[in-house]
Write a protein that holds these residues in place. Structure first.
Motif, PDB file in Angstrom:
ATOM      1  N   LEU A 199      41.647  49.722  46.517  1.00  9.91           N
ATOM      2  CA  LEU A 199      43.113  49.886  46.606  1.00  9.91           C
ATOM      3  C   LEU A 199      43.878  48.576  46.440  1.00  9.91           C
ATOM      4  N   LYS A 200      43.433  47.704  47.301  1.00 11.47           N
ATOM      5  CA  LYS A 200      44.038  46.378  47.353  1.00 11.47           C
ATOM      6  C   LYS A 200      43.608  45.655  45.968  1.00 11.47           C
ATOM      7  N   THR A 201      42.162  45.776  45.280  1.00 12.33           N
ATOM      8  CA  THR A 201      42.230  45.460  44.051  1.00 12.33           C
ATOM      9  C   THR A 201      43.040  46.030  43.002  1.00 12.33           C
ATOM     10  N   GLY A 202      43.265  47.239  42.878  1.00  8.89           N
ATOM     11  CA  GLY A 202      44.393  47.823  42.111  1.00  8.89           C
ATOM     12  C   GLY A 202      45.551  47.475  42.224  1.00  8.89           C
ATOM     13  N   LEU A 203      45.856  47.107  43.534  1.00 10.04           N
ATOM     14  CA  LEU A 203      47.382  46.601  43.762  1.00 10.04           C
ATOM     15  C   LEU A 203      47.596  45.294  42.928  1.00 10.04           C
ATOM     16  N   ILE A 204      46.651  44.388  43.367  1.00 17.90           N
ATOM     17  CA  ILE A 204      46.719  42.662  43.233  1.00 17.90           C
ATOM     18  C   ILE A 204      46.455  42.740  41.604  1.00 17.90           C
TER      19      ILE A 204
ATOM     20  N   VAL B 208      35.363  42.562  34.930  1.00 16.95           N
ATOM     21  CA  VAL B 208      34.958  41.346  35.855  1.00 16.95           C
ATOM     22  C   VAL B 208      35.719  41.039  36.960  1.00 16.95           C
ATOM     23  N   ILE B 209      36.886  41.193  36.793  1.00 14.36           N
ATOM     24  CA  ILE B 209      38.152  40.598  37.956  1.00 14.36           C
ATOM     25  C   ILE B 209      37.819  41.825  39.028  1.00 14.36           C
ATOM     26  N   GLY B 210      37.556  43.170  38.615  1.00 13.25           N
ATOM     27  CA  GLY B 210      37.370  44.074  39.762  1.00 13.25           C
ATOM     28  C   GLY B 210      36.089  43.804  40.448  1.00 13.25           C
ATOM     29  N   LEU B 211      35.126  43.601  39.981  1.00 11.78           N
ATOM     30  CA  LEU B 211      33.878  43.301  40.604  1.00 11.78           C
ATOM     31  C   LEU B 211      33.893  41.852  41.284  1.00 11.78           C
ATOM     32  N   TYR B 212      34.828  40.717  40.960  1.00 15.93           N
ATOM     33  CA  TYR B 212      34.931  39.632  41.389  1.00 15.93           C
ATOM     34  C   TYR B 212      35.532  39.751  42.990  1.00 15.93           C
ATOM     35  N   LEU B 213      36.621  40.594  42.754  1.00 18.14           N
ATOM     36  CA  LEU B 213      37.665  40.680  43.897  1.00 18.14           C
ATOM     37  C   LEU B 213      36.901  41.623  44.881  1.00 18.14           C
ATOM     38  N   GLN B 214      36.333  42.687  44.457  1.00 20.23           N
ATOM     39  CA  GLN B 214      35.575  43.231  45.647  1.00 20.23           C
ATOM     40  C   GLN B 214      34.249  42.878  46.064  1.00 20.23           C
ATOM     41  N   ASN B 215      33.381  42.280  45.259  1.00 24.85           N
ATOM     42  CA  ASN B 215      32.057  41.888  45.750  1.00 24.85           C
ATOM     43  C   ASN B 215      32.251  40.348  46.391  1.00 24.85           C
ATOM     44  N   ILE B 216      33.001  39.581  45.745  1.00 25.61           N
ATOM     45  CA  ILE B 216      33.137  38.284  46.244  1.00 25.61           C
ATOM     46  C   ILE B 216      34.239  37.992  47.530  1.00 25.61           C
ATOM     47  N   ASP B 217      35.368  38.479  47.140  1.00 25.65           N
ATOM     48  CA  ASP B 217      36.552  38.180  47.886  1.00 25.65           C
ATOM     49  C   ASP B 217      36.708  39.450  49.118  1.00 25.65           C
ATOM     50  N   HIS B 218      35.743  40.630  48.672  1.00 27.29           N
ATOM     51  CA  HIS B 218      35.696  41.668  49.688  1.00 27.29           C
ATOM     52  C   HIS B 218      36.930  42.249  49.660  1.00 27.29           C
TER      53      HIS B 218
ATOM     54  N   LEU C 152      39.721  41.614  19.059  1.00 27.47           N
ATOM     55  CA  LEU C 152      39.517  40.478  20.049  1.00 27.47           C
ATOM     56  C   LEU C 152      40.383  40.556  21.234  1.00 27.47           C
ATOM     57  N   SER C 153      41.839  41.159  21.208  1.00 29.86           N
ATOM     58  CA  SER C 153      42.623  41.012  22.403  1.00 29.86           C
ATOM     59  C   SER C 153      41.779  42.191  23.131  1.00 29.86           C
ATOM     60  N   TYR C 154      41.583  43.246  22.780  1.00 26.44           N
ATOM     61  CA  TYR C 154      40.808  44.378  23.619  1.00 26.44           C
ATOM     62  C   TYR C 154      39.458  43.763  24.291  1.00 26.44           C
ATOM     63  N   PHE C 155      38.774  43.094  23.417  1.00 32.48           N
ATOM     64  CA  PHE C 155      37.442  42.507  24.045  1.00 32.48           C
ATOM     65  C   PHE C 155      37.728  41.731  25.242  1.00 32.48           C
ATOM     66  N   CYS C 156      38.795  40.948  25.267  1.00 35.76           N
ATOM     67  CA  CYS C 156      39.467  40.018  26.434  1.00 35.76           C
ATOM     68  C   CYS C 156      39.849  41.066  27.494  1.00 35.76           C
ATOM     69  N   MET C 157      40.741  41.729  27.003  1.00 33.46           N
ATOM     70  CA  MET C 157      41.641  42.765  28.076  1.00 33.46           C
ATOM     71  C   MET C 157      40.334  43.559  28.888  1.00 33.46           C
ATOM     72  N   TYR C 158      39.462  44.347  28.380  1.00 34.63           N
ATOM     73  CA  TYR C 158      38.468  45.153  28.823  1.00 34.63           C
ATOM     74  C   TYR C 158      37.341  44.554  29.732  1.00 34.63           C
ATOM     75  N   ALA C 159      36.947  43.247  29.036  1.00 31.97           N
ATOM     76  CA  ALA C 159      35.956  42.432  29.690  1.00 31.97           C
ATOM     77  C   ALA C 159      36.828  41.965  31.149  1.00 31.97           C
ATOM     78  N   TRP C 160      37.986  41.451  31.043  1.00 28.72           N
ATOM     79  CA  TRP C 160      38.686  41.112  32.211  1.00 28.72           C
ATOM     80  C   TRP C 160      38.859  41.970  33.200  1.00 28.72           C
ATOM     81  N   LEU C 161      39.333  43.175  32.899  1.00 29.66           N
ATOM     82  CA  LEU C 161      39.489  44.398  33.832  1.00 29.66           C
ATOM     83  C   LEU C 161      38.089  44.599  34.355  1.00 29.66           C
TER      84      LEU C 161
END
Length: 425
Positions: A273-278, A259-269, A248-257
């Protein structure tokens, strides 16, 4: 994580499609997850140090091939082999820790292992970005060569030779092959099910193959004195409950990694590299929380630490559910760091709790089972949470709620564990 930063440049340099390029990530995951149990079995039979040396050499070789690749398919194949090499190193290292260190010291060693793992995760995007900026994407693979050479020298000179298990006399290669293909089919279905139509001939054929392999494997395992998947391990105190908590911990961790990448790049543009750094605070939390955890792991029960970890995860996910494009970046850093702290506090104690009562001659197969279940949990998490992300207008609210439900399930699962510690002072 360094490879994820390089995907755009690789796609342009090798004239590849986005779908083919994404297989550089999926191929690595599939190669890792499909071989963990097999490697655990082989480590118990042939010796862990010997297999670890093979894993390091294979990782170095596949990194060199990746760096010299002239086409996307060669690079995809090398990434798959890197995943296999990673499964060898991951399983043998945990098995070596279980065998070479007493329960009194094992918790601190695992926490230290998590610290350096976190440092690697944290430095991946930044170092990868620098190498790509000053050289090109091939440098992120070439940098592995001196690291592998140093690791090989340290293992050969300082790691004691591990003895072979007296309980396992030979390898049943038919059983091993069937299990590996079974896991390979399962991981491909899980990881690619959202990208390939489930009603397509390919997925239907894959499902049929999976069922046939499962039936064959059960038949091969039936009534064997030394089965490949030793069900008796799940009868060990805490093994089942702690393994599910890790899943369940890995479920949360990999799911978060994901969707957060998709959100930051597609919605916050954000750029890659900036996504990786943040996201670096998550990895830094992984590293430094592991170091801090080494001082707590002998004082508090694994159950208590895991409960604290899941509570922190729940708080962080509840907070992140409200992220919008207007959210202050400083708050993002705090939220990501808090989430990383929670994941770390669950991961190490759950591994310790699962393995502390496992017989030493079964440490390899036990570690392989744990990591396989965790990786499958991560793959399922990516598929389920990605569905909710795309289904609900690319908002983080519903994905975070799904992950929060998984973390709440993990918190409830800790109630089944005994209050054992790694060591008693």
């Amino acid at each position: 994580m360094a490879v994820s930063v390089a995907l755009s440049q690789i796609m342009n340099d090798l004239s590849s499609t986005l779908y083919a390029t994404q297989w550089l990530l999926s191929g690595y995951t599939i190669g890792t997850a499909a071989f963990l149990i097999t490697i655990g079995r082989l480590a118990d039979i042939y010796g862990r140090k010997q297999l670890l040396i093979i894993g390091i050499c294979l990782f170095a070789f596949s990194s060199l091939v990746a760096a010299l690749s002239l086409g996307i398919y060669c690079l995809m194949a090398s990434r798959f082999v890197q995943g296999v090499a990673s499964s060898i190193m991951m399983t043998t290292v945990m098995s070596i820790i279980t065998n070479e260190f007493s329960p009194r010291n094992r918790g601190r060693v695992i926490a230290t292992y998590g610290f350096f793992l976190g440092l690697g995760l944290a430095s991946g995007p930044a170092v990868g970005g620098l190498l790509i900026s000053y050289f090109n994407w091939r440098a992120i693979f070439l940098v592995n060569l001196p690291i592998c050479m140093l690791s090989l020298w340290l293992v050969m000179n300082y790691l004691p030779k591990s003895s072979r298990s007296g309980n396992y006399q030979r390898v049943d290669w038919l059983e091993t092959t069937v299990l590996t293909l079974l896991l390979l089919a399962a991981v491909i279905m899980i990881s690619q099910g959202s990208m390939i139509d489930w009603q397509s001939p390919l997925m239907i054929a894959l499902c049929i193959v999976f069922v046939l392999l499962l039936v064959l494997f059960i038949k091969l395992e039936k009534n064997k004195p030394d089965p490949m998947v030793d069900i008796s391990l799940f009868m060990q105190p805490n093994y089942l409950g702690a393994t599910i908590c890790g899943l369940l911990s890995y479920f949360c961790m990999y799911a978060w990694l994901c969707v957060i990448g998709l959100y930051l790049q597609n919605i916050d543009h954000y750029t890659a590299l900036k996504t990786g750094l943040i996201c670096t605070p998550f990895s830094l939390a992984f590293a430094f929380s592991s170091k801090a955890l080494s001082g707590l792991i002998n004082r508090y029960a694994n159950k208590t630490l895991m409960q604290i970890g899941f509570i922190v995860i729940i708080i962080a996910l509840g907070w992140m559910a409200n992220i919008t494009p207007l959210t202050n970046q400083f708050l993002l850093l705090i939220e990501f760091f808090l989430f990383g702290v929670g994941i770390t506090i669950v991961n190490a104690p759950s591994m310790i709790a699962a393995t502390e009562h496992v017989p030493l001659d079964k440490a390899g197969i036990a570690s392989g089972l744990i990591f396989t279940i965790r990786w499958l949990g991560g793959s399922v998490g990516i598929v389920i949470v990605s569905f909710f992300y795309h289904r609900y207008s690319e908002s983080l609210f519903y994905p975070c709620m799904v992950m929060l439900l998984a973390a709440l399930t993990g918190l409830l699962m800790t109630l089944t564990l005994s209050k054992s510690r790694v060591s008693y002072e």
